[in-house]
Design a protein around this motif. Structure first.
Motif, PDB file in Angstrom:
ATOM      1  N   UNK A 148      69.459  25.020  45.830  1.00 11.03           N
ATOM      2  CA  UNK A 148      68.123  24.446  45.974  1.00 11.03           C
ATOM      3  C   UNK A 148      67.897  23.954  47.401  1.00 11.03           C
ATOM      4  N   UNK A 149      68.878  23.271  47.974  1.00  7.78           N
ATOM      5  CA  UNK A 149      68.760  22.793  49.357  1.00  7.78           C
ATOM      6  C   UNK A 149      68.746  23.962  50.339  1.00  7.78           C
ATOM      7  N   UNK A 150      69.528  24.995  50.046  1.00  8.57           N
ATOM      8  CA  UNK A 150      69.550  26.194  50.886  1.00  8.57           C
ATOM      9  C   UNK A 150      68.167  26.858  50.897  1.00  8.57           C
ATOM     10  N   UNK A 151      67.567  26.982  49.724  1.00  7.19           N
ATOM     11  CA  UNK A 151      66.233  27.582  49.621  1.00  7.19           C
ATOM     12  C   UNK A 151      65.188  26.734  50.321  1.00  7.19           C
ATOM     13  N   UNK A 152      65.285  25.408  50.165  1.00 12.15           N
ATOM     14  CA  UNK A 152      64.333  24.512  50.821  1.00 12.15           C
ATOM     15  C   UNK A 152      64.424  24.645  52.340  1.00 12.15           C
ATOM     16  N   UNK A 153      65.631  24.888  52.850  1.00 10.66           N
ATOM     17  CA  UNK A 153      65.808  25.093  54.287  1.00 10.66           C
ATOM     18  C   UNK A 153      65.058  26.328  54.756  1.00 10.66           C
ATOM     19  N   UNK A 154      65.097  27.390  53.948  1.00 10.05           N
ATOM     20  CA  UNK A 154      64.353  28.610  54.304  1.00 10.05           C
ATOM     21  C   UNK A 154      62.858  28.313  54.374  1.00 10.05           C
ATOM     22  N   UNK A 155      62.361  27.515  53.444  1.00 10.07           N
ATOM     23  CA  UNK A 155      60.945  27.133  53.472  1.00 10.07           C
ATOM     24  C   UNK A 155      60.608  26.307  54.696  1.00 10.07           C
ATOM     25  N   UNK A 156      61.512  25.385  55.061  1.00 10.25           N
ATOM     26  CA  UNK A 156      61.307  24.586  56.267  1.00 10.25           C
ATOM     27  C   UNK A 156      61.269  25.473  57.501  1.00 10.25           C
ATOM     28  N   UNK A 157      62.163  26.454  57.564  1.00 15.95           N
ATOM     29  CA  UNK A 157      62.246  27.335  58.735  1.00 15.95           C
ATOM     30  C   UNK A 157      60.974  28.156  58.901  1.00 15.95           C
ATOM     31  N   UNK A 158      60.353  28.559  57.788  1.00 11.05           N
ATOM     32  CA  UNK A 158      59.122  29.351  57.857  1.00 11.05           C
ATOM     33  C   UNK A 158      58.047  28.591  58.621  1.00 11.05           C
ATOM     34  N   UNK A 159      57.945  27.283  58.356  1.00  7.11           N
ATOM     35  CA  UNK A 159      56.922  26.476  59.010  1.00  7.11           C
ATOM     36  C   UNK A 159      57.389  25.895  60.337  1.00  7.11           C
ATOM     37  N   UNK A 382      62.241  30.187  43.637  1.00 13.95           N
ATOM     38  CA  UNK A 382      63.293  30.913  44.338  1.00 13.95           C
ATOM     39  C   UNK A 382      64.693  30.380  44.093  1.00 13.95           C
ATOM     40  N   UNK A 383      64.852  29.079  43.992  1.00 19.58           N
ATOM     41  CA  UNK A 383      66.195  28.530  43.767  1.00 19.58           C
ATOM     42  C   UNK A 383      66.822  29.024  42.461  1.00 19.58           C
ATOM     43  N   UNK A 384      66.104  28.972  41.331  1.00 20.05           N
ATOM     44  CA  UNK A 384      66.703  29.504  40.091  1.00 20.05           C
ATOM     45  C   UNK A 384      67.039  30.983  40.187  1.00 20.05           C
ATOM     46  N   UNK A 385      66.200  31.761  40.893  1.00 23.37           N
ATOM     47  CA  UNK A 385      66.480  33.198  41.031  1.00 23.37           C
ATOM     48  C   UNK A 385      67.747  33.432  41.845  1.00 23.37           C
ATOM     49  N   UNK A 386      67.876  32.728  42.966  1.00 20.04           N
ATOM     50  CA  UNK A 386      69.063  32.875  43.805  1.00 20.04           C
ATOM     51  C   UNK A 386      70.321  32.451  43.049  1.00 20.04           C
TER      52      UNK A 386
END
Length: 557
Positions: A148-159, A382-386
């Motif tokens: 979940x934290x890994x996915x949130x990082x990807x979202x942060x990087x997008x912005x 995305x987190x549950x899918x990953x």
């Protein structure tokens, strides 16, 4: 405390004590490879002007990163599993950082594209390594939270990419957007040795290099086709790539089904949970990357924000991703991933549907709600899918699992930019042609303006500059009749410039609305498919038996 972490995670009898610090290193590594793409979106106008890039050059500057990135991940993930996952991460950071320095020094389209390709190879090493090291380091009960934290990082990087790039572009050239990756990569590189434990698979089976090579061929050809066809037409190159991709995929599947130790057991895709999760990741990033592609252009060109202001206005997306990730961490264990993933995809469809209301009078406020809803949707789904994708692989194939997840992500993103970007360009050109029908805009100027929204505003500015020049001549003219004629011509040109600028803005807004409608339909249909594929309740254990973490008598690096 040891300066360099040398004890392999596979030999630890209990969970690694500094695993959350290790996650920080993995997230930092992920941050730069996602930011490398999103930062470029705001640097592209300056780069185009400075290097005199054609539209084809600019497209390959962007996608020169994507082709090696998508094509190499599966093979490099398997190599990392066998020899060293941390080694793959470290090598990837070195290659990525080297490519960034190369990009900073580049002074032509060819060298920038080459630098981006080198960075893409580094990203292909880094991306699956981050997920495989995460899964190897964290016990199964904590893995979902870490992902979940890994996915949130990807979202942060997008912005965050546009924000950082925009801040740099105020005082520095476009090449500085390459250089920002170097210190981050250097910090991650050192921290990887100190905080991330070595890890590798506990077996010594030979790698299926034939399968790996076939995966490179079909994936690379498919991505090339996705880029080449929609943007540059279905000529010989695109058709050849399509044929190679099709033959390569068939050969890959046939080989993997017969190989005793395949690089990827394709039978996993017959499992509903695994197939549905991969489809959801691909469709979501099709929508996210496609929407990001045209939203940043609308904010910059139509609403007139500079690079930094554009980046700041994308930050609500990042905040919403974190909120959605926190919500899915609480919700998924209670209701199951089927419902959180489906809810996230419904949210993404809703966000795109709201963007169909965009018109020439729209302000930033009209984009705020879609951005927040889209961010929440990313965090939810995305987190549950990953986690489901990684849970389908045994400990010995975590690098391959990470590569499968990331390949789905990258294929979806490439398809989103290619399909929605091509549709956007076509819709914009058609609307502009209709809007300016009957005007005095010369045919060659119209053709130029139809190429892109940036080119359209450049044409309007050019007409305005001529109007200012004529007005200046009128002010200096000594003959009253000549001065009057010049003033009249200047007024007509100034009116034409305003009309052209208005036509460009309204045409691009209409194209955004039309493209968003198509994106919403695609994601909506995909939502139904994913909802059908995902099982109502997942089993308590992963679908593919996972090797328990026990001491393994093998060396690791």
């Amino acid at each position: 405390m040891r300066l360099v972490m040398t004890e392999p995670v596979e030999k630890m009898e209990r969970p690694y004590a500094r695993r959350w610090w290790a996650l920080l290193v993995l997230c930092l590594s992920l941050l730069i490879i996602v930011m490398a793409n999103t930062a470029l979106t705001v640097a592209a106008p300056d780069m185009t002007k400075d290097l005199g890039l054609s539209s084809a050059d600019l497209q390959w500057v962007i996608d020169g990163y994507t082709v090696p990135y998508a094509a190499l991940m599966l093979l490099l993930g398997a190599i990392g599993d066998k020899y060293s996952r941390r080694g793959a991460l470290v090598l990837g950071l070195l290659v990525f950082g080297g490519g960034a320095v190369f990009g900073y020094l580049a002074d032509s389209a060819a060298t920038v594209i080459a630098a981006r390709a080198v960075m893409g190879v580094g990203a292909a090493l880094i991306m699956p390594a981050t997920l495989s090291l995460l899964a190897a380091t964290f016990p199964r009960v904590e893995r979902a939270k870490a992902i979940t934290l890994w996915t949130a990082t990807a979202g942060l990087a997008i912005a965050a990419g546009p924000v950082v790039a925009g801040a740099l572009l105020r005082d520095h050239g476009w090449s500085s957007t390459f250089l920002i990756n170097v210190p981050v990569a250097a910090v991650a590189l050192v921290a990887a040795f100190v905080l991330v434990p070595p890890s590798r698979a506990g077996h010594h089976d030979r790698i299926d290099y034939v399968g790996g090579l076939l995966s490179v061929i079909w994936t690379g050809s498919l991505v090339y086709m996705i880029i080449e066809g929609p943007h540059f037409g279905w000529g010989v190159k695109a058709v050849t790539a399509a044929v190679v991709a099709g033959i390569g995929l068939v050969a890959f599947v046939a080989w993997e089904l017969r190989h005793p130790r395949p690089i990827l057991d394709v039978r996993r895709f017959t499992t509903r949970r695994f197939a549905g999760s991969n489809l959801a990741v691909a469709l979501f990033f099709l929508a996210v990357f496609g929407a990001f592609y045209y939203l940043t252009q609308h904010l910059q060109f139509v609403l007139g924000y500079d690079a930094l202001e554009t980046g700041v206005r994308m930050l609500p997306l990042a905040g919403a991703v974190f909120a959605g990730s926190a919500l899915t961490g609480w919700l998924t264990p209670r209701v199951g991933m089927k419902w959180t993933v489906t809810a996230g995809m419904v949210g993404g469809t809703t966000a795109l549907a709201l963007l169909t209301r965009v018109d020439a009078a729209s302000t930033y406020a009209d984009f705020l709600a879609p951005l927040i809803i889209l961010g929440l949707a990313i965090g939810l789904a995305l987190s549950p899918c990953t986690d489901a994708i990684m849970g389908a692989f045994p400990e010995s194939e975590l690098g391959v699992g990470g590569a499968v997840n990331d390949t789905s992500l990258e294929l979806g993103g490439s398809l989103g930019i290619a399909l929605l970007g091509s549709l956007l360009a076509t819709s914009y050109g058609n609307h502009l042609g209709d809007t300016t029908a009957g005007s005095k805009l010369p045919a060659n100027a119209l053709d130029t303006a139809q190429d892109s929204v940036g080119a359209g505003y450049a044409v309007a500015q050019g007409i305005g500059d001529k109007a200012h020049a004529l007005a200046a001549q009128a002010a200096q003219a000594t003959d009253p009749r000549q001065a009057a004629q010049l003033r009249q011509q200047a007024a007509e040109l100034a009116s034409g410039a305003r009309q052209t600028a208005d036509a460009v803005g309204s045409s691009f807004s209409a194209a955004v609305a039309h493209t968003s409608l198509v994106g919403a339909v695609i994601l909506g249909i995909g939502t139904v498919l994913v909802a059908v594929l995902l099982p109502r309740r997942e089993a308590a254990a992963p679908e593919v038996k996972t090797e328990e973490r026990e001491p393994v008598h093998s060396s690791a690096g």
